[in-house]
Write a protein that holds these residues in place. Structure first.
Motif, PDB file in Angstrom:
ATOM      1  N   LYS A  39       0.839  -1.308  -0.134  1.00  0.00           N
ATOM      2  CA  LYS A  39       0.047   0.075   0.155  1.00  0.00           C
ATOM      3  C   LYS A  39       0.908   1.229  -0.092  1.00  0.00           C
ATOM      4  O   LYS A  39       0.486   2.193  -0.437  1.00  0.00           O
ATOM      5  CB  LYS A  39      -0.889   0.082   1.256  1.00  0.00           C
ATOM      6  CG  LYS A  39      -1.857   1.384   0.967  1.00  0.00           C
ATOM      7  CD  LYS A  39      -3.176   0.964   2.300  1.00  0.00           C
ATOM      8  CE  LYS A  39      -4.029   2.035   2.357  1.00  0.00           C
ATOM      9  NZ  LYS A  39      -5.342   1.510   2.497  1.00  0.00           N
ATOM     10  N   TYR A  40       1.881   1.235   0.719  1.00  0.00           N
ATOM     11  CA  TYR A  40       2.614   2.397   0.780  1.00  0.00           C
ATOM     12  C   TYR A  40       4.192   2.349   0.170  1.00  0.00           C
ATOM     13  O   TYR A  40       4.827   3.608   0.397  1.00  0.00           O
ATOM     14  CB  TYR A  40       2.804   2.889   2.311  1.00  0.00           C
ATOM     15  CG  TYR A  40       1.480   3.085   3.094  1.00  0.00           C
ATOM     16  CD1 TYR A  40       1.013   4.213   2.762  1.00  0.00           C
ATOM     17  CD2 TYR A  40       0.751   2.045   3.797  1.00  0.00           C
ATOM     18  CE1 TYR A  40      -0.297   4.490   3.473  1.00  0.00           C
ATOM     19  CE2 TYR A  40      -0.308   2.429   4.262  1.00  0.00           C
ATOM     20  CZ  TYR A  40      -1.106   3.654   4.127  1.00  0.00           C
ATOM     21  OH  TYR A  40      -2.088   3.884   4.680  1.00  0.00           O
ATOM     22  N   LYS A  91      -4.970  -4.588  13.691  1.00  0.00           N
ATOM     23  CA  LYS A  91      -5.860  -4.251  12.884  1.00  0.00           C
ATOM     24  C   LYS A  91      -4.994  -3.434  11.762  1.00  0.00           C
ATOM     25  O   LYS A  91      -4.417  -2.260  12.131  1.00  0.00           O
ATOM     26  CB  LYS A  91      -6.863  -3.368  13.236  1.00  0.00           C
ATOM     27  CG  LYS A  91      -7.776  -4.384  14.098  1.00  0.00           C
ATOM     28  CD  LYS A  91      -8.706  -5.446  13.633  1.00  0.00           C
ATOM     29  CE  LYS A  91      -9.324  -6.273  14.496  1.00  0.00           C
ATOM     30  NZ  LYS A  91      -8.889  -7.676  14.930  1.00  0.00           N
ATOM     31  N   LEU A  92      -5.039  -3.649  10.456  1.00  0.00           N
ATOM     32  CA  LEU A  92      -4.235  -2.875   9.470  1.00  0.00           C
ATOM     33  C   LEU A  92      -4.909  -1.324   9.143  1.00  0.00           C
ATOM     34  O   LEU A  92      -4.114  -0.505   9.133  1.00  0.00           O
ATOM     35  CB  LEU A  92      -4.472  -3.639   8.193  1.00  0.00           C
ATOM     36  CG  LEU A  92      -3.463  -4.468   7.714  1.00  0.00           C
ATOM     37  CD1 LEU A  92      -3.835  -5.176   6.512  1.00  0.00           C
ATOM     38  CD2 LEU A  92      -1.972  -4.218   7.757  1.00  0.00           C
ATOM     39  N   LYS A  93      -6.193  -1.368   9.391  1.00  0.00           N
ATOM     40  CA  LYS A  93      -6.782  -0.005   9.321  1.00  0.00           C
ATOM     41  C   LYS A  93      -6.186   0.813  10.406  1.00  0.00           C
ATOM     42  O   LYS A  93      -5.902   2.127  10.151  1.00  0.00           O
ATOM     43  CB  LYS A  93      -8.333  -0.177   9.560  1.00  0.00           C
ATOM     44  CG  LYS A  93      -8.771   1.103   9.255  1.00  0.00           C
ATOM     45  CD  LYS A  93     -10.538   0.857   9.363  1.00  0.00           C
ATOM     46  CE  LYS A  93     -11.366   2.374   9.144  1.00  0.00           C
ATOM     47  NZ  LYS A  93     -12.770   2.001   9.206  1.00  0.00           N
ATOM     48  N   THR A  94      -6.031   0.620  11.438  1.00  0.00           N
ATOM     49  CA  THR A  94      -5.539   1.317  12.539  1.00  0.00           C
ATOM     50  C   THR A  94      -3.986   1.850  12.036  1.00  0.00           C
ATOM     51  O   THR A  94      -3.627   2.997  12.464  1.00  0.00           O
ATOM     52  CB  THR A  94      -5.584   0.573  13.919  1.00  0.00           C
ATOM     53  OG1 THR A  94      -6.897   0.203  14.169  1.00  0.00           O
ATOM     54  CG2 THR A  94      -5.096   1.549  15.101  1.00  0.00           C
ATOM     55  N   TYR A  96      -2.694   1.698   9.255  1.00  0.00           N
ATOM     56  CA  TYR A  96      -2.498   2.526   8.074  1.00  0.00           C
ATOM     57  C   TYR A  96      -2.865   4.058   8.471  1.00  0.00           C
ATOM     58  O   TYR A  96      -2.255   4.962   8.065  1.00  0.00           O
ATOM     59  CB  TYR A  96      -3.716   2.240   7.257  1.00  0.00           C
ATOM     60  CG  TYR A  96      -3.341   0.921   6.325  1.00  0.00           C
ATOM     61  CD1 TYR A  96      -1.825   0.299   6.220  1.00  0.00           C
ATOM     62  CD2 TYR A  96      -4.411   0.119   5.633  1.00  0.00           C
ATOM     63  CE1 TYR A  96      -1.830  -0.802   5.647  1.00  0.00           C
ATOM     64  CE2 TYR A  96      -3.949  -0.935   5.068  1.00  0.00           C
ATOM     65  CZ  TYR A  96      -2.806  -1.605   4.867  1.00  0.00           C
ATOM     66  OH  TYR A  96      -2.525  -2.518   4.154  1.00  0.00           O
ATOM     67  N   GLN A  97      -3.847   4.288   9.273  1.00  0.00           N
ATOM     68  CA  GLN A  97      -4.192   5.530   9.880  1.00  0.00           C
ATOM     69  C   GLN A  97      -3.045   6.122  10.527  1.00  0.00           C
ATOM     70  O   GLN A  97      -2.872   7.402  10.379  1.00  0.00           O
ATOM     71  CB  GLN A  97      -5.505   5.494  10.754  1.00  0.00           C
ATOM     72  CG  GLN A  97      -6.813   5.359  10.238  1.00  0.00           C
ATOM     73  CD  GLN A  97      -7.981   4.937  11.181  1.00  0.00           C
ATOM     74  OE1 GLN A  97      -7.705   4.465  12.281  1.00  0.00           O
ATOM     75  NE2 GLN A  97      -9.244   4.974  10.803  1.00  0.00           N
ATOM     76  N   GLU A 100      -0.379   7.366   7.979  1.00  0.00           N
ATOM     77  CA  GLU A 100      -1.050   8.320   7.357  1.00  0.00           C
ATOM     78  C   GLU A 100      -0.775   9.510   8.093  1.00  0.00           C
ATOM     79  O   GLU A 100      -0.465  10.751   7.614  1.00  0.00           O
ATOM     80  CB  GLU A 100      -2.132   8.417   6.732  1.00  0.00           C
ATOM     81  CG  GLU A 100      -2.299   7.303   5.537  1.00  0.00           C
ATOM     82  CD  GLU A 100      -3.516   6.869   4.959  1.00  0.00           C
ATOM     83  OE1 GLU A 100      -4.479   7.560   5.457  1.00  0.00           O
ATOM     84  OE2 GLU A 100      -3.667   5.939   4.119  1.00  0.00           O
ATOM     85  N   GLN A 106       0.171   6.973   0.293  1.00  0.00           N
ATOM     86  CA  GLN A 106       0.109   5.613  -0.559  1.00  0.00           C
ATOM     87  C   GLN A 106       0.750   5.628  -1.803  1.00  0.00           C
ATOM     88  O   GLN A 106       0.723   6.854  -2.217  1.00  0.00           O
ATOM     89  CB  GLN A 106      -1.512   5.364  -0.608  1.00  0.00           C
ATOM     90  CG  GLN A 106      -2.057   4.872   0.472  1.00  0.00           C
ATOM     91  CD  GLN A 106      -3.844   4.705  -0.041  1.00  0.00           C
ATOM     92  OE1 GLN A 106      -3.750   3.900  -0.849  1.00  0.00           O
ATOM     93  NE2 GLN A 106      -4.465   5.133   1.086  1.00  0.00           N
TER      94      GLN A 106
END
Length: 108
Positions: A39-40, A91-94, A96-97, A100, A106
């Motif tokens: 993703k990054y 959790k990936l979402k956390t 990723y946040q 960022e 990204q």
């Protein structure tokens, strides 16, 4: 490129007693590297794996590893620049946040 963000995973070869049926700490570490790099990309992100039962010889890592051993956290524990981003089953979402928020963008 700006500042480098460090992702540190604290874990152990044996599974966390409350983490039955979850991936091992090493598997989580490798999975995070693959998911984040997709993703990054790889620029600006460094990764470290710390075994909680034999941490490197520096005070910061030893103190945090001891906190995990004393069950303050479920392992694996994922830190993004020393901020806890997840534990046990991160959790990936956390993550990723947090990346960022720290200026990691990204890849196109």
């Amino acid at each position: 490129m700006g500042k480098t963000v460090e992702i540190t995973v604290y874990g152990a070869d044996q599974l966390c007693p409350s983490c039955v049926n979850l991936p091992s700490s090493k598997d989580t570490y490798e999975w995070l590297q693959a998911a984040i790099s997709r993703k990054y990309g790889n620029d600006g992100i460094e990764y470290a794996y710390i075994d909680i039962f034999s941490p490197p010889n520096n005070k910061k890592n030893q103190e945090f590893a001891q906190r995990v051993v004393e069950e303050e956290f479920f392992y694996p524990v994922v830190l993004v620049d020393d901020e806890v981003a997840g534990e046990g089953n991160p959790k990936l979402k956390t993550i990723y946040q947090l990346l960022e928020q720290k200026g990691i963008n990204q890849v196109e």
